[in-house]
Design an enzyme around this catalytic site. Structure first.
Site, PDB file in Angstrom:
ATOM      1  N   CYS A 124      -1.223  -1.655 -14.025  1.00  0.00           N
ATOM      2  CA  CYS A 124      -2.669  -1.598 -14.199  1.00  0.00           C
ATOM      3  C   CYS A 124      -3.110  -2.863 -14.922  1.00  0.00           C
ATOM      4  O   CYS A 124      -2.897  -2.990 -16.130  1.00  0.00           O
ATOM      5  CB  CYS A 124      -3.014  -0.338 -15.001  1.00  0.00           C
ATOM      6  SG  CYS A 124      -4.750   0.045 -14.926  1.00  0.00           S
ATOM      7  N   CYS A 171      -6.268   3.754  -9.198  1.00  0.00           N
ATOM      8  CA  CYS A 171      -6.456   2.826 -10.314  1.00  0.00           C
ATOM      9  C   CYS A 171      -7.117   3.495 -11.522  1.00  0.00           C
ATOM     10  O   CYS A 171      -8.326   3.334 -11.742  1.00  0.00           O
ATOM     11  CB  CYS A 171      -7.238   1.579  -9.927  1.00  0.00           C
ATOM     12  SG  CYS A 171      -7.111   0.347 -11.236  1.00  0.00           S
TER      13      CYS A 171
HETATM   14  C1  LIG Z   1     -12.288  -0.249  -8.003  1.00  0.00           C
HETATM   15  C2  LIG Z   1     -10.828  -0.223  -7.679  1.00  0.00           C
HETATM   16  C3  LIG Z   1      -9.947  -1.012  -8.416  1.00  0.00           C
HETATM   17  C4  LIG Z   1      -8.586  -0.999  -8.151  1.00  0.00           C
HETATM   18  N1  LIG Z   1      -7.770  -1.817  -8.861  1.00  0.00           N
HETATM   19  C5  LIG Z   1      -6.453  -1.858  -8.579  1.00  0.00           C
HETATM   20  C6  LIG Z   1      -5.604  -2.781  -9.275  1.00  0.00           C
HETATM   21  O1  LIG Z   1      -6.043  -3.553 -10.119  1.00  0.00           O
HETATM   22  N2  LIG Z   1      -4.286  -2.773  -8.969  1.00  0.00           N
HETATM   23  C7  LIG Z   1      -3.762  -1.946  -8.023  1.00  0.00           C
HETATM   24  O2  LIG Z   1      -2.557  -1.997  -7.768  1.00  0.00           O
HETATM   25  N3  LIG Z   1      -4.544  -1.057  -7.342  1.00  0.00           N
HETATM   26  C8  LIG Z   1      -5.867  -0.998  -7.605  1.00  0.00           C
HETATM   27  N4  LIG Z   1      -6.685  -0.128  -6.897  1.00  0.00           N
HETATM   28  C9  LIG Z   1      -6.074   0.904  -6.061  1.00  0.00           C
HETATM   29  C10 LIG Z   1      -5.636   0.447  -4.680  1.00  0.00           C
HETATM   30  O3  LIG Z   1      -6.688  -0.194  -4.004  1.00  0.00           O
HETATM   31  C11 LIG Z   1      -5.183   1.687  -3.900  1.00  0.00           C
HETATM   32  O4  LIG Z   1      -4.222   2.382  -4.679  1.00  0.00           O
HETATM   33  C12 LIG Z   1      -4.561   1.314  -2.564  1.00  0.00           C
HETATM   34  O5  LIG Z   1      -5.518   0.683  -1.736  1.00  0.00           O
HETATM   35  C13 LIG Z   1      -4.019   2.567  -1.875  1.00  0.00           C
HETATM   36  O6  LIG Z   1      -3.498   2.240  -0.616  1.00  0.00           O
HETATM   37  P1  LIG Z   1      -3.404   3.345   0.533  1.00  0.00           P
HETATM   38  O7  LIG Z   1      -2.815   2.668   1.701  1.00  0.00           O
HETATM   39  O8  LIG Z   1      -2.786   4.576   0.007  1.00  0.00           O
HETATM   40  O9  LIG Z   1      -4.927   3.690   0.826  1.00  0.00           O
HETATM   41  P2  LIG Z   1      -6.045   2.706   1.378  1.00  0.00           P
HETATM   42  O10 LIG Z   1      -5.692   1.287   1.106  1.00  0.00           O
HETATM   43  O11 LIG Z   1      -7.337   3.227   0.839  1.00  0.00           O
HETATM   44  O12 LIG Z   1      -5.969   2.891   2.951  1.00  0.00           O
HETATM   45  C14 LIG Z   1      -6.120   4.130   3.589  1.00  0.00           C
HETATM   46  C15 LIG Z   1      -6.373   3.870   5.066  1.00  0.00           C
HETATM   47  O13 LIG Z   1      -6.312   5.106   5.786  1.00  0.00           O
HETATM   48  C16 LIG Z   1      -7.354   5.139   6.725  1.00  0.00           C
HETATM   49  N5  LIG Z   1      -7.681   6.533   7.046  1.00  0.00           N
HETATM   50  C17 LIG Z   1      -8.481   7.372   6.334  1.00  0.00           C
HETATM   51  N6  LIG Z   1      -8.584   8.561   6.963  1.00  0.00           N
HETATM   52  C18 LIG Z   1      -7.806   8.474   8.069  1.00  0.00           C
HETATM   53  C19 LIG Z   1      -7.503   9.384   9.109  1.00  0.00           C
HETATM   54  N7  LIG Z   1      -8.044  10.598   9.153  1.00  0.00           N
HETATM   55  N8  LIG Z   1      -6.680   8.976  10.101  1.00  0.00           N
HETATM   56  C20 LIG Z   1      -6.134   7.743  10.092  1.00  0.00           C
HETATM   57  N9  LIG Z   1      -6.390   6.833   9.108  1.00  0.00           N
HETATM   58  C21 LIG Z   1      -7.220   7.203   8.121  1.00  0.00           C
HETATM   59  C22 LIG Z   1      -8.492   4.376   6.049  1.00  0.00           C
HETATM   60  O14 LIG Z   1      -9.428   3.897   6.996  1.00  0.00           O
HETATM   61  C23 LIG Z   1      -7.748   3.274   5.315  1.00  0.00           C
HETATM   62  O15 LIG Z   1      -7.632   2.110   6.088  1.00  0.00           O
HETATM   63  C24 LIG Z   1      -8.066  -0.162  -7.119  1.00  0.00           C
HETATM   64  C25 LIG Z   1      -8.950   0.629  -6.354  1.00  0.00           C
HETATM   65  C26 LIG Z   1     -10.310   0.599  -6.622  1.00  0.00           C
HETATM   66  C27 LIG Z   1     -11.253   1.426  -5.788  1.00  0.00           C
END
Ligand SMILES: Cc1cc2nc3c(=O)[nH]c(=O)nc-3n(C[C@H](O)[C@H](O)[C@H](O)COP(=O)(O)OP(=O)(O)OC[C@H]3O[C@@H](n4cnc5c(N)ncnc54)[C@H](O)[C@@H]3O)c2cc1C
Length: 401
Positions: A345, A162
């Site tokens: 965004c 983000c």
């Molecule tokens: C402050 C903030 C504001 C945001 N605002 C927005 C917004 O307005 N709109 C938007 O679309 N996005 C927004 N985002 C971004 C969005 O939250 C992320 O892009 C999204 O969560 C990414 O998803 P992901 O599955 O890649 O990672 P995550 O959702 O972070 O999940 C990763 C998972 O992998 C697991 N994991 C980690 N290490 C390991 C390992 N070694 N082995 C197995 N599992 C593991 C973790 O426990 C976690 O559950 C925001 C983020 C933040 C922090």
């Protein structure tokens, strides 16, 4: 001890659960394992609203077990090692898990330690960060109690999840201080690793006006290297007009800090990345999301190398592509589905008004609604604060949106 699954998904976050659910909806007989160590699942996009005092932090966390799709196996471990030549991953407990297909989505790593002193001062000395479940509520406490002085908002160099979150909080803080009648006593600075306020000119124009209205001083191409919480001084490096890097400092009374971010270390040191990929993300084709070397490996979400805006919005468009391509290969067909770099965004410019920036790899606006989305609106604020959280828990994670 080893076990085998047809599809292994690493990470049960936004990306992992979306993909698992969508795969099962397309083909219920798939044998899928999700490797995820955390008992909790977070809706991170709402942390911006928590930091602005309009969202309950407890509503941003739910039990992971309630969202693991029925029909999959949850392996409650963390992966530590990839052995893609052997189609195997290794977990913390030494357990080896083999697969026909691997989908890698363990999110991004927050490198708090790269800013000296930050970890030690978070939650104290008026220093907080919306990038943490623990400290997002502190952001609101500090903003609410601020009586004037210098407020700094930092944004690191390089890709982060983000890209808007480091300045969303600033616009809301400024609006709050304006309504409180103290804005003329606030000296607000934005210290950003970027070179402009926003990468797409149509949306940047709106933000430039918000910055001007709030009398925010912007500092670009800045790398914040140290935050001394006790002395309340931030140190940063900045390129001058002749390209030389100067070390500077700024005293502050309030600081919202965002850490530099990179691929999780276990990916950085694995064969799934290589030295040409900045920050060690999983090396995928930016359209098909298929690994550039190991054809039975895919990656999406924050840990992939796709050069898009890392966000949940991007995942909504990446997940169906990964699902279609994995199923194509299973059927001995070519993986032809393509992701166009879509990301969104939602940027609140004040309480009750939000600009929904949507774009793709071409860095041009890609608006979903038949209105000018560069204009901040109440309807978009409702979308962010009410509709999207509901969609996330009830539709997106269940593979129906
Ligand atoms: C402050 C903030 C504001 C945001 N605002 C927005 C917004 O307005 N709109 C938007 O679309 N996005 C927004 N985002 C971004 C969005 O939250 C992320 O892009 C999204 O969560 C990414 O998803 P992901 O599955 O890649 O990672 P995550 O959702 O972070 O999940 C990763 C998972 O992998 C697991 N994991 C980690 N290490 C390991 C390992 N070694 N082995 C197995 N599992 C593991 C973790 O426990 C976690 O559950 C925001 C983020 C933040 C922090």
């Amino acid at each position: 001890m080893s076990s085998h699954y047809q599809i292994v998904i690493i990470g049960g976050g936004n990306a992992g659960l979306s993909v698992a659910s969508q795969l099962l909806r397309k083909r219920s007989n798939l044998n899928i394992a999700i490797i995820e160590p955390s008992e909790k699942h977070y809706y991170q996009p709402a942390w911006t609203l928590v930091g602005a005092g309009v969202y309950d932090i407890n509503k941003t966390v739910k039990k992971e077990k309630d969202f693991i799709p029925k029909g999959t196996t949850w392996i409650k471990e963390a992966v530590t090692k990839f052995e893609p030549q052997l189609n195997t991953v290794v977990c913390t407990n030494g357990k080896e898990i083999s697969y026909d297909f691997l989908i890698v989505c363990p999110g991004i790593q927050l490198d708090w330690g790269k800013i000296k002193g930050l970890k030690e001062t978070l939650g104290k000395n008026n220093v907080s960060s919306n990038y943490s479940f623990e400290f997002a509520p502190k952001t609101w406490e500090f903003i609410k109690n601020f009586e004037g002085g210098t407020a700094i908002f930092t944004n690191p160099k390089g890709a982060i999840k983000c890209g808007g979150a480091p300045h969303k909080v600033m616009y809301l803080a400024v609006d709050y201080w304006r309504k409180k009648g103290i804005l003329d006593k606030c000296d607000v600075h934005y210290l950003s690793g970027g070179s402009i306020i926003f990468g797409i000119k149509e949306y940047a124009k709106t933000l430039d006006e918000v910055v001007k209205r709030g009398n925010i001083k912007t500092h670009f191409k800045v790398d914040v290297t140290e935050i001394d919480g006790d002395k309340k001084i931030a140190y940063y490096e900045q390129e001058n007009s002749s390209g030389e890097v100067e070390r500077k400092s700024i005293p502050f009374d309030l600081c919202h800090a965002v850490p530099p971010q990179s691929a999780p270390d276990f990916i950085k040191k694995s064969p799934l990345t290589n030295l040409t990929i900045p920050s060690g993300y999983v090396d995928v084709d930016k359209y098909t999301m298929q690994h550039n070397v190991f054809s039975n490996v895919f990656s999406l979400g924050d840990s992939s190398s796709a050069p898009c805006g890392k966000s949940g919005a991007a995942i909504r468009k990446q997940a169906p592509v990964v699902v279609a391509n994995v199923l194509s290969i299973l059927d001995n067909k070519q993986p032809t589905a393509k992701y166009d770099g879509y990301a969104a965004c939602p940027i609140p410019t004040q309480y009750g008004k939000l600009m929904l920036a949507e774009f793709d790899y071409s860095n041009t606006p890609k608006m979903s609604f038949p209105i000018d989305q560069a204009k901040p609106r109440w309807s978009m604020w409702i979308l962010k604060t009410k509709v999207l959280p509901w969609l996330y828990w009830n539709k997106i994670l269940k593979g129906t949106a």
